[in-house]
Design an enzyme around this catalytic site. Sequence first.
Site, PDB file in Angstrom:
ATOM      1  N   GLU A  38       0.775  -1.132   0.016  1.00 35.00           N
ATOM      2  CA  GLU A  38      -0.129   0.068   0.105  1.00 35.00           C
ATOM      3  C   GLU A  38       0.897   1.232   0.049  1.00 35.00           C
ATOM      4  OE1 GLU A  38      -1.876   0.289   3.783  1.00 35.00           O
ATOM      5  OE2 GLU A  38      -3.466   1.688   3.187  1.00 35.00           O
ATOM      6  N   LYS A 108      -9.570   2.632  -1.691  1.00 34.86           N
ATOM      7  CA  LYS A 108      -9.764   1.836  -0.399  1.00 34.86           C
ATOM      8  C   LYS A 108     -11.088   2.205   0.397  1.00 34.86           C
ATOM      9  CE  LYS A 108      -7.053   0.906   3.945  1.00 34.86           C
ATOM     10  NZ  LYS A 108      -5.830   1.163   4.643  1.00 34.86           N
ATOM     11  N   CYS A 145      -4.997  -3.320   2.593  1.00 34.23           N
ATOM     12  CA  CYS A 145      -4.881  -3.298   4.038  1.00 34.23           C
ATOM     13  C   CYS A 145      -6.004  -3.466   4.946  1.00 34.23           C
ATOM     14  CB  CYS A 145      -3.884  -2.075   4.390  1.00 34.23           C
ATOM     15  SG  CYS A 145      -2.902  -2.478   5.813  1.00 34.23           S
TER      16      CYS A 145
HETATM   17  C1  ACM Z   1      -3.806   0.086   7.137  1.00 36.09           C
HETATM   18  O1  ACM Z   1      -4.976  -0.188   6.855  1.00 36.09           O
HETATM   19  N1  ACM Z   1      -2.827   0.264   6.456  1.00 36.09           N
HETATM   20  C2  ACM Z   1      -3.622  -0.587   8.629  1.00 36.09           C
END
Ligand code: ACM
Length: 264
Positions: A38, A108, A145
Amino acid sequence: MRIGFLQYSPVFGDKKGNLERVGEMLSKEKDAIIVLPELCFSGYLFKDRKELEELAEETPGPTVEYLAPITKNNNIFLVFGIAERAGERFYNSSLLLSPAGDISVYRKAHLFDKEKLIFTPGDSGFPIFNIEIKGVSTKVGLLICFDWIFPEPWKILALKGAQIIAHPANLMLPYCQDATITRAIENRIFIITSNRSGSERGLKFTGTSQIVGPRGEIYLRVGKSVEGVWTVECDLNQAEDKMVTERNDVIQDRREDLYTLKEK
Ligand code: ACM
């Protein structure tokens, strides 16, 4: 199909240096899909929105421009996290870049902690993408993530037919690498988690990038602090077999009639 991940520790704010390092690390990889962490070129812990604005870019932008010749010359599909600017909004996104230069985007959905202060929650839904490498095709879903803690998007991607979920990460909590074994089993899919190693502005990342198969098998799992690229050959058709016993299909046996908050 050859599938893999890159794990490393980017330097915050040094997009050019980070791209050059990743380019070097990928130079010998061929005919594969490779997942990167990420926000893997900008760094993760932005001080404030202004710092994010300075490091974010439109899609396509300089990062895609740098990586496109590598994906083309080496016939690799790359999935990588990027700070994406879209007008006045900023998304924590993953791009899938094909050897032909096609770009697919996932933004995201579930922002983690202080990400909520500077990014807009994703609006792309949970699309899946077809890829083909050396005559073998598959369907890929993207998550990022902290999406790991919500079972719903994994199930939705599996119901849409994803055989692989590519999962760029910057993990700090110690649960995800074990939790995604369950996500792989309950959906009978492959999961590639590429995590950061090292630390940044006091945050320590857990590394331990991994590839898990549909039966919870760990095809690859690396150490906390190592850097490099790892790939493995996988028969992705295994993700089509949803039977955990002769009589139990993890997709067909779902009781959608009972999955409701309404009392019967
Ligand atoms: C995250 O979502 N970077 C922990």
